[in-house]
Write an enzyme that holds these catalytic residues in place. Sequence first.
Site, PDB file in Angstrom:
ATOM      1  N   HIS B  37       0.846  -1.197   0.000  1.00 28.81           N
ATOM      2  CA  HIS B  37       0.000   0.000   0.000  1.00 28.81           C
ATOM      3  C   HIS B  37       0.881   1.247   0.000  1.00 28.81           C
ATOM      4  O   HIS B  37       0.664   2.189  -0.755  1.00 28.81           O
ATOM      5  CB  HIS B  37      -0.909   0.022   1.237  1.00 28.81           C
ATOM      6  N   LYS B 103     -10.130  -9.633   5.742  1.00 29.32           N
ATOM      7  CA  LYS B 103     -10.812 -10.256   6.869  1.00 29.32           C
ATOM      8  C   LYS B 103     -10.858  -9.299   8.043  1.00 29.32           C
ATOM      9  O   LYS B 103      -9.985  -8.452   8.190  1.00 29.32           O
ATOM     10  CB  LYS B 103     -10.140 -11.567   7.273  1.00 29.32           C
TER      11      LYS B 103
END
Lengths: 285, 178
Positions: B37, B103
């Site tokens: 990221h 998740k």
Amino acid sequence: MIKSIEDGIVSLIKKAETELPSDVIRALEEAKKIEEGIALTQIETILENVDLAKNKKRPMCQDTGIQTFFVNVGIEYPHINKIKEYITNGVKKATKEIPIRPNTVDPFTGKNQGDNTGNHIPYITWNFSKGNDVFITSLPKGGGSENMSKLGMLKPGVGIEGVKDFIVDEVIKTGGQPCPPIVVGVGIGGGADLSLKLGKIALLRPVGSRNKDKNIADIELELISRINKGGKGPMGLGGKTTVLDVHIEKAHRHPASLPVGIVIQCWANRRADMVIHSDGSWEVK
Amino acid sequence: MQFNLKLPLSNDEVKKLHVGDIVYITGKIFTARDEAHKIMLESDMKDIPFNPKEMALFHCGPLMKKDKEIWHVVSAGPTTSSRMEIFEEDFLAKFDTKLIIGKGGMGGKTQNALNKNNAVYTSYTGGAGALAAERIFEVDNVYWLEELGMPEAIWIFNVKDFGPLVVSMDSHGKSIYK
């Protein structure tokens, strides 16, 4: 002989990474019976994954963890000075052969060591007893669940009720992050480090087993019930099963301190055992 | 509702998805954790060697094996998404990715960004890495492997009927985690 024992370590790690212990599978099967909707799809997916991992001999989770071992050395074992070398070399070999994910990163440079070893890792806890066999338990510990660990240095005045509330609140707060349904290991007493250590040792107990002390066993059951009533459920998506079990261990504490170490383990409560005999032969169970 | 969707998703397909829906996807996905990221946000668009808009973003650090010069997936479940909360708003604004797989859910900033950019967050069962690997039929490419190492590198996978993914944060401001 050294080579053969290293292969034993590889086989130990492989068993832990690819075959979930039967006590954990049993608890997941129980959860399947009571869940419905999205919660049920999560449990079904977990069980399908566990089956596949075992049949295909591949790690059930991509996070194959920090390699963690509990070693009980019989003091008559003839090569005590070699045990650490067996384990470290076995971990390096397992990284390539199974394979397991390279998971050891230097905290300052960010460099991945590439072989799952490094400063203090593999992490080995040593115990000694009579006899000439060496018993090794492998407990590969994933990062996602470890990140949810918690230390509370409570005020003794809050009493055991305060301890229980702290555990229930903290575990429910973790939501879906540690991959529930989780197993919770709690160490109560000792100092800061000992309480967390006992929490981790508590994870070695089979799921469904109770503390031998009846009072503590009752508290374990109460905590399971209270946390599951919180409704976070499998993967935090809602449901009846947030924890598969809560295991508590205790140490005596300083009068001024009430440490509570909470160690969280994902549903993949991976464990495997091995014994090495004095003649160099070994078995993985 | 259950959907079998082909990537890339259209804006209409995203809008049709609501919290609680189950989705299976076919197409290309890219893995990105914390370091990926960061690197993608710091890079110029022209230096990103793939098209993040056409793929799903998978919060995952896979376990891979190289066999005769070809990469294979051994195990590839999701990693905890909340670690990416500090990046995701800017990430969606810059790359316009329509579907996230992770998740544990994400926070309010990501929820707003999903709403603003018309995207969804889906949850794949944590730890089900062996099963996920079965649904990845090809490793298309890998970027920043040398710099970031196996778990943090960006892996591009071709997947077929990848799921079950639970729509847990939709483009209409709803989250299953609240």
